[in-house]
Design an enzyme around this catalytic site. Structure first.
Site, PDB file in Angstrom:
ATOM      1  N   TYR A 149       1.031  -1.520   0.000  1.00 35.95           N
ATOM      2  CA  TYR A 149       0.155   0.017  -0.338  1.00 35.95           C
ATOM      3  C   TYR A 149       0.605   1.375  -0.039  1.00 35.95           C
ATOM      4  O   TYR A 149       0.683   2.067  -0.703  1.00 35.95           O
ATOM      5  CB  TYR A 149      -0.709   0.053   1.707  1.00 35.95           C
ATOM      6  CG  TYR A 149      -1.685   1.248   0.946  1.00 35.95           C
ATOM      7  CD1 TYR A 149      -2.698   1.047   0.238  1.00 35.95           C
ATOM      8  CD2 TYR A 149      -1.525   1.695   2.398  1.00 35.95           C
ATOM      9  CE1 TYR A 149      -3.898   2.625   0.527  1.00 35.95           C
ATOM     10  CE2 TYR A 149      -2.271   2.892   1.944  1.00 35.95           C
ATOM     11  CZ  TYR A 149      -3.347   3.295   1.572  1.00 35.95           C
ATOM     12  OH  TYR A 149      -4.576   4.874   1.947  1.00 35.95           O
ATOM     13  N   SER A 152       2.647   1.149  -3.368  1.00 36.55           N
ATOM     14  CA  SER A 152       0.954   2.390  -4.199  1.00 36.55           C
ATOM     15  C   SER A 152       1.373   4.183  -4.277  1.00 36.55           C
ATOM     16  O   SER A 152       1.197   4.217  -5.400  1.00 36.55           O
ATOM     17  CB  SER A 152      -0.126   1.505  -3.872  1.00 36.55           C
ATOM     18  OG  SER A 152      -0.837   1.707  -2.961  1.00 36.55           O
TER      19      SER A 152
END
Length: 244
Positions: A149, A152
């Site tokens: 996460y 990203s």
């Protein structure tokens, strides 16, 4: 008179959470809003609001973006604002993360905003003006979360910077916001994590978690003409957590 009178705005992830709040605020400020999402039930609800159209969009699909951009521009005659908000999260540690987990996270959270800019920006270039706001995360700015996460959202940060310099001379502004923990359906799992939210609240200088409107109001400013000389900027909305 609203801040977005006469503007056409696309908001991804517009069926719930922060995206839904942005849809509501933007329409009340005078914009025609296209709420894009995969949540068809949520789209039905926001699609009933005045000046809102709900469309199904897989942000990780190049073909979906290309078709949506063409249809929206044909229907409304312009696209003034793009808010790349849709995304997914994961509680998996680095050790638990598989290649498939990594690729899914990157395809949605990183390629999604990239593809949105790739297909929407050309229409803004034709107009000579446009505003794009990408939703990253405070985890992209501090050493918190060695996981897919955070990686990203770090990509979203870089995409925003590079797009701002690529399109600036063509009249397009690109900025990014970095929310902390915001109370949305996506953070529901944290409520089940044995006091995790309470710990985060105590560690936040302002003493509370964020609300969807905290992010939506900041994005409204960056998307409006009030921010006409702001591009390549990074606005952190985390109650002071990352300032420590």
């Amino acid at each position: 008179m609203g801040k977005l009178d006469g503007k056409v705005a696309i908001i991804t992830g517009g069926a719930s959470g922060i995206g839904k709040e942005m849809v509501d605020i933007f329409r009340n400020e005078g914009a025609d809003v296209i709420a894009a999402d995969l949540d068809e039930e949520g789209l039905k609800l926001v699609g009933q609001w005045t000046n809102v159209e709900g469309i199904r969009l897989d942000i990780s699909s190049d073909a979906d973006w290309q078709e949506a951009a063409r249809k929206i521009n044909d229907q409304y005659g312009r696209i003034d604002i793009l808010i790349n908000n849709a995304g997914i999260t994961s509680e998996k540690s680095a050790e638990e993360t598989t290649v498939e987990d990594w690729e899914l996270m990157m395809r949605i959270n990183s390629y999604g905003p990239f593809a949105g800019i790739k297909h929407i920006a050309p229409y803004m270039v034709e107009q000579g003006k446009g505003a794009i706001v990408n939703i990253s995360s405070y985890t992209a700015q501090i050493g918190l979360g060695f996981n897919s996460y955070s990686a990203s959202k770090g990509a979203v940060r870089t995409i925003s910077k590079s797009a701002s310099t690529t399109y600036g001379k063509q009249g397009i502004r690109v900025n990014a916001v970095f929310p902390g923990v915001i109370e949305t359906p996506m953070t529901k799992k944290l409520k089940e994590s044995g006091g995790m939210l309470e710990q985060l609240e105590q560690a936040t200088p302002l003493g509370r978690l964020g609300r969807p409107e905290d992010v939506a109001n900041a994005v409204l400013f960056l998307a409006s003409d009030d921010a006409d000389y702001i591009t390549g900027a990074e606005l952190v909305i985390d109650g002071g957590f990352s300032a420590q």
